[in-house]
Design a protein around this motif. Structure first.
Motif, PDB file in Angstrom:
ATOM      1  N   GLU A  77       1.012  -1.238   0.035  1.00 57.95           N
ATOM      2  CA  GLU A  77      -0.097  -0.037   0.015  1.00 57.95           C
ATOM      3  C   GLU A  77       0.912   1.250   0.127  1.00 57.95           C
ATOM      4  O   GLU A  77       1.371   1.711   0.925  1.00 57.95           O
ATOM      5  CB  GLU A  77      -0.936   0.022   1.261  1.00 57.95           C
ATOM      6  CG  GLU A  77      -1.894   1.171   1.572  1.00 57.95           C
ATOM      7  CD  GLU A  77      -2.747   1.382   0.175  1.00 57.95           C
ATOM      8  OE1 GLU A  77      -2.721   2.489  -0.229  1.00 57.95           O
ATOM      9  OE2 GLU A  77      -3.451   0.536  -0.223  1.00 57.95           O
ATOM     10  N   GLY A  78       1.193   1.597  -1.300  1.00 56.59           N
ATOM     11  CA  GLY A  78       2.339   2.500  -1.520  1.00 56.59           C
ATOM     12  C   GLY A  78       1.988   4.160  -1.091  1.00 56.59           C
ATOM     13  O   GLY A  78       2.970   4.803  -1.407  1.00 56.59           O
ATOM     14  N   THR A  79       0.829   4.248  -0.577  1.00 55.61           N
ATOM     15  CA  THR A  79       0.497   5.640  -0.427  1.00 55.61           C
ATOM     16  C   THR A  79       1.199   6.226   0.814  1.00 55.61           C
ATOM     17  O   THR A  79       1.147   7.555   0.878  1.00 55.61           O
ATOM     18  CB  THR A  79      -1.026   5.912  -0.157  1.00 55.61           C
ATOM     19  OG1 THR A  79      -1.344   4.966   0.861  1.00 55.61           O
ATOM     20  CG2 THR A  79      -1.899   5.305  -1.523  1.00 55.61           C
ATOM     21  N   ASP A  80       1.790   5.527   1.592  1.00 52.30           N
ATOM     22  CA  ASP A  80       2.485   6.060   2.662  1.00 52.30           C
ATOM     23  C   ASP A  80       3.457   5.245   3.279  1.00 52.30           C
ATOM     24  O   ASP A  80       3.255   3.827   2.820  1.00 52.30           O
ATOM     25  CB  ASP A  80       1.369   6.427   3.940  1.00 52.30           C
ATOM     26  CG  ASP A  80       2.298   7.333   4.929  1.00 52.30           C
ATOM     27  OD1 ASP A  80       2.869   6.869   5.783  1.00 52.30           O
ATOM     28  OD2 ASP A  80       1.459   8.566   5.054  1.00 52.30           O
ATOM     29  N   ARG A 113       2.158 -12.178   3.717  1.00 52.37           N
ATOM     30  CA  ARG A 113       2.218 -10.404   4.272  1.00 52.37           C
ATOM     31  C   ARG A 113       2.387  -9.543   2.866  1.00 52.37           C
ATOM     32  O   ARG A 113       2.551 -10.002   1.798  1.00 52.37           O
ATOM     33  CB  ARG A 113       3.375 -10.473   5.188  1.00 52.37           C
ATOM     34  CG  ARG A 113       4.522 -10.339   4.713  1.00 52.37           C
ATOM     35  CD  ARG A 113       5.401 -11.830   4.493  1.00 52.37           C
ATOM     36  NE  ARG A 113       5.142 -12.762   5.569  1.00 52.37           N
ATOM     37  CZ  ARG A 113       5.913 -12.423   6.959  1.00 52.37           C
ATOM     38  NH1 ARG A 113       6.883 -11.478   6.825  1.00 52.37           N
ATOM     39  NH2 ARG A 113       5.597 -13.422   7.729  1.00 52.37           N
ATOM     40  N   MET A 114       2.298  -8.311   3.437  1.00 46.67           N
ATOM     41  CA  MET A 114       2.582  -7.203   2.585  1.00 46.67           C
ATOM     42  C   MET A 114       4.066  -7.136   2.103  1.00 46.67           C
ATOM     43  O   MET A 114       4.921  -8.039   2.980  1.00 46.67           O
ATOM     44  CB  MET A 114       2.136  -5.808   3.200  1.00 46.67           C
ATOM     45  CG  MET A 114       0.813  -5.561   2.966  1.00 46.67           C
ATOM     46  SD  MET A 114      -0.306  -6.667   3.750  1.00 46.67           S
ATOM     47  CE  MET A 114       0.417  -6.414   5.536  1.00 46.67           C
ATOM     48  N   GLY A 115       4.479  -6.313   1.219  1.00 46.26           N
ATOM     49  CA  GLY A 115       5.833  -6.075   0.736  1.00 46.26           C
ATOM     50  C   GLY A 115       6.583  -5.489   1.662  1.00 46.26           C
ATOM     51  O   GLY A 115       6.303  -5.092   2.717  1.00 46.26           O
ATOM     52  N   SER A 116       7.915  -5.105   1.404  1.00 46.58           N
ATOM     53  CA  SER A 116       8.766  -4.389   2.123  1.00 46.58           C
ATOM     54  C   SER A 116       9.161  -2.958   1.661  1.00 46.58           C
ATOM     55  O   SER A 116      10.171  -2.305   1.906  1.00 46.58           O
ATOM     56  CB  SER A 116      10.257  -5.272   2.128  1.00 46.58           C
ATOM     57  OG  SER A 116      10.584  -5.469   1.053  1.00 46.58           O
ATOM     58  N   GLY A 117       7.978  -2.456   0.805  1.00 47.61           N
ATOM     59  CA  GLY A 117       8.192  -1.204   0.493  1.00 47.61           C
ATOM     60  C   GLY A 117       8.036  -0.069   1.444  1.00 47.61           C
ATOM     61  O   GLY A 117       8.677   0.933   1.327  1.00 47.61           O
ATOM     62  N   ASN A 151      14.788  -1.214   0.476  1.00 45.51           N
ATOM     63  CA  ASN A 151      13.444  -1.157  -0.084  1.00 45.51           C
ATOM     64  C   ASN A 151      12.678  -0.092   0.192  1.00 45.51           C
ATOM     65  O   ASN A 151      12.275   0.585  -0.631  1.00 45.51           O
ATOM     66  CB  ASN A 151      12.606  -2.493   0.268  1.00 45.51           C
ATOM     67  CG  ASN A 151      13.243  -3.624  -0.551  1.00 45.51           C
ATOM     68  OD1 ASN A 151      14.318  -3.625  -1.233  1.00 45.51           O
ATOM     69  ND2 ASN A 151      12.612  -4.893  -0.611  1.00 45.51           N
ATOM     70  N   PRO A 152      12.502   0.070   1.417  1.00 49.79           N
ATOM     71  CA  PRO A 152      11.751   1.391   1.878  1.00 49.79           C
ATOM     72  C   PRO A 152      12.215   2.703   1.395  1.00 49.79           C
ATOM     73  O   PRO A 152      11.641   3.653   1.021  1.00 49.79           O
ATOM     74  CB  PRO A 152      11.394   1.376   3.303  1.00 49.79           C
ATOM     75  CG  PRO A 152      12.531   0.426   4.023  1.00 49.79           C
ATOM     76  CD  PRO A 152      12.713  -0.572   2.804  1.00 49.79           C
ATOM     77  N   LYS A 153      13.742   2.796   1.497  1.00 46.45           N
ATOM     78  CA  LYS A 153      14.776   3.994   1.089  1.00 46.45           C
ATOM     79  C   LYS A 153      14.250   4.083  -0.640  1.00 46.45           C
ATOM     80  O   LYS A 153      13.919   5.485  -0.813  1.00 46.45           O
ATOM     81  CB  LYS A 153      16.018   3.667   1.041  1.00 46.45           C
ATOM     82  CG  LYS A 153      16.553   3.934   2.516  1.00 46.45           C
ATOM     83  CD  LYS A 153      18.081   3.499   2.298  1.00 46.45           C
ATOM     84  CE  LYS A 153      18.827   4.081   1.199  1.00 46.45           C
ATOM     85  NZ  LYS A 153      20.360   3.586   1.340  1.00 46.45           N
ATOM     86  N   ARG A 154      14.167   3.317  -1.287  1.00 49.18           N
ATOM     87  CA  ARG A 154      13.924   3.318  -2.708  1.00 49.18           C
ATOM     88  C   ARG A 154      12.605   3.712  -3.117  1.00 49.18           C
ATOM     89  O   ARG A 154      12.040   4.337  -3.806  1.00 49.18           O
ATOM     90  CB  ARG A 154      14.361   1.934  -3.351  1.00 49.18           C
ATOM     91  CG  ARG A 154      15.947   1.619  -3.401  1.00 49.18           C
ATOM     92  CD  ARG A 154      16.190   0.480  -4.085  1.00 49.18           C
ATOM     93  NE  ARG A 154      17.796   0.207  -4.185  1.00 49.18           N
ATOM     94  CZ  ARG A 154      18.230  -0.931  -4.637  1.00 49.18           C
ATOM     95  NH1 ARG A 154      17.381  -1.902  -4.994  1.00 49.18           N
ATOM     96  NH2 ARG A 154      19.543  -1.122  -4.620  1.00 49.18           N
ATOM     97  N   GLU A 158      13.559   7.595  -3.128  1.00 51.91           N
ATOM     98  CA  GLU A 158      14.087   7.644  -4.602  1.00 51.91           C
ATOM     99  C   GLU A 158      12.902   8.014  -5.508  1.00 51.91           C
ATOM    100  O   GLU A 158      13.037   8.680  -6.421  1.00 51.91           O
ATOM    101  CB  GLU A 158      14.802   6.396  -5.080  1.00 51.91           C
ATOM    102  CG  GLU A 158      16.152   6.533  -4.082  1.00 51.91           C
ATOM    103  CD  GLU A 158      17.223   5.243  -4.794  1.00 51.91           C
ATOM    104  OE1 GLU A 158      16.811   4.684  -5.782  1.00 51.91           O
ATOM    105  OE2 GLU A 158      17.813   4.823  -3.765  1.00 51.91           O
ATOM    106  N   GLU A 159      12.020   7.266  -5.368  1.00 49.78           N
ATOM    107  CA  GLU A 159      10.678   7.194  -6.342  1.00 49.78           C
ATOM    108  C   GLU A 159       9.407   8.159  -5.905  1.00 49.78           C
ATOM    109  O   GLU A 159       9.044   8.746  -6.910  1.00 49.78           O
ATOM    110  CB  GLU A 159       9.892   5.603  -6.316  1.00 49.78           C
ATOM    111  CG  GLU A 159      10.691   4.535  -6.680  1.00 49.78           C
ATOM    112  CD  GLU A 159       9.826   3.367  -6.922  1.00 49.78           C
ATOM    113  OE1 GLU A 159       8.688   3.297  -6.926  1.00 49.78           O
ATOM    114  OE2 GLU A 159      10.878   2.357  -6.975  1.00 49.78           O
TER     115      GLU A 159
END
Length: 396
Positions: A77-80, A113-117, A151-154, A158-159
């Motif tokens: 859930e990449g919104t935050d 589980r969810m990913g590591s973003g 992963n969370p850094k990128r 970065e993105e």
């Protein structure tokens, strides 16, 4: 009622390996050993084949990342960067083809589980790999996902150009969320004591479980410095129910795991060093951690590695020094204990779920195949009946 006769039965309990039978009744293991079954029981003579508990993968995205359709993955859930309010159960797809491949190859439970973003990704769920609906496949909510490192850094820095963009930013983001949860707990308690109204927050309610109820925090961390940061933050906030997932450089600080009694869920180690934090990746890690006295589970991180190849990961670890007599426990009893589901799965203990795999050799050897698989006592795979020649299945 089914009885498996004449097996080499690996119980994954203190009984170890015995020659005998396994009785399955009402979806549970009813008896193991010299079984006196009723006359109407279905009997399957496995003729000395290896009988094990269904395998358990303690770190997976099966059911969340669609097999063959990664663009449909519901795992970030990449919104935050902080999303403790989301729950894997709501994105779990029971008909994900990866789950079928899993149970046919003896993997009957996964922690999905969810990913590591995200720094905090949401609630993780232990699931069966066979079933019609996510609700009936659910074993339990087994923890809160968090992630350190690249992963969370990128994904965010970065993105998206927002915090975190550095390792200190990742750690600060995790601390900020936990501090906010502490304050939330205090406000909630005050409101309850004073009989005052209180606006609930789903994410904070979920993080409060980590701080006040012993709900596990399960942290993606590869590098040894990231792992030490997790240990430091856990101590700051009094978090005792903790697991380190991937633990790529866990062998570097194995004594730190042992000192804190923190388990390691290791893998996937069959990978090239696609990013800096993987440069010390090795299949020697499980063996070194085990030698130090650390509880070790082995994972695929499916679909990074196909869920069906959990057994291959174990075999490669054995080839690099992981003890053969610990191989089964690393994908049955130990992950079940880490996930808090050992009362249901991970052993052939009478009273546990009848998740059983029958193999034509030692399960972790490359040439070994499943012959029968049971999930909750249901005979979900019989190689003599269900195996499909891919040339026929996909013939044009």
């Amino acid at each position: 009622m089914v009885v498996l006769r004449n097996g080499t039965v690996h119980t994954a309990t203190d009984r170890g390996t015995i020659d005998g039978d396994v009785l399955i009744e009402d979806g549970e293991i009813a008896a193991v050993g010299d079984v006196d079954a009723p006359e109407d029981a279905e009997e399957i003579d496995v003729d000395g084949a290896h009988v094990t508990p269904g395998l358990v993968d303690a770190h997976s995205h099966a059911g969340m990342a669609e097999w063959g359709e990664p663009e449909d993955g519901d795992f970030n859930e990449g919104t935050d960067a902080v999303t403790p309010h989301v729950n894997a159960l709501d994105g779990f797809h029971p008909r994900d083809e990866e789950l079928k491949h899993a149970f046919q190859n003896g993997v009957t439970s996964v922690s999905s589980r969810m990913g590591s973003g995200n720094v905090i990704g949401g609630i993780i769920c232990s699931m069966k790999t066979y079933g019609l609906t996510a609700d009936e496949m659910l074993i339990r909510e087994d923890g809160m996902k968090a992630a350190m490192g690249e992963n969370p850094k990128r994904f965010h820095g970065e993105e998206e150009g927002r915090q975190p963009s550095t390792r200190p930013g990742v750690a600060a983001t995790l601390r900020e969320a936990l501090m906010e949860a502490e304050d939330y707990v205090d406000r909630r308690e005050h409101a309850r004591n004073e009989g005052e109204p209180f606006d609930r927050d789903l994410g904070m309610e979920n993080l409060a479980r980590v701080l006040t109820e012993g709900f596990p925090l399960r942290v993606h961390a590869h590098r040894s410095d990231d792992i030490m940061t997790v240990f430091r933050i856990a101590e700051e906030f009094g978090i005792e129910n903790l697991s380190i997932e991937h633990a790529t450089e866990g062998h570097v600080i194995a004594d730190e795991f042992e000192k804190r009694d923190v388990p390691a869920i290791v893998g996937p180690s069959i990978s090239s060093a696609s990013k800096y934090e993987l440069r010390n990746i090795t299949f020697e890690t499980p063996g070194i951690l085990h030698e130090e006295g650390v509880k070790v589970a082995i994972q695929t991180d499916a679909p990074i590695l196909p869920q069906q190849h959990l057994d291959v990961c174990v075999g490669l670890a054995v080839g690099e020094g992981f003890p053969e007599d610990e191989a089964l426990e690393a994908v049955t009893r130990y992950p079940a204990e880490i996930l808090g589901i050992d009362h249901r799965v991970g052993t052939l203990e009478p009273g546990t779920d009848a998740d059983v795999a029958v193999w034509d050799g030692p399960f972790y050897e490359t040439g070994t195949k499943t012959q029968h698989v049971f999930v909750d006592g249901e005979h979900v795979f019989d190689r003599a009946v269900d195996a499909v020649d891919p040339r026929e299945e996909y013939a044009w």
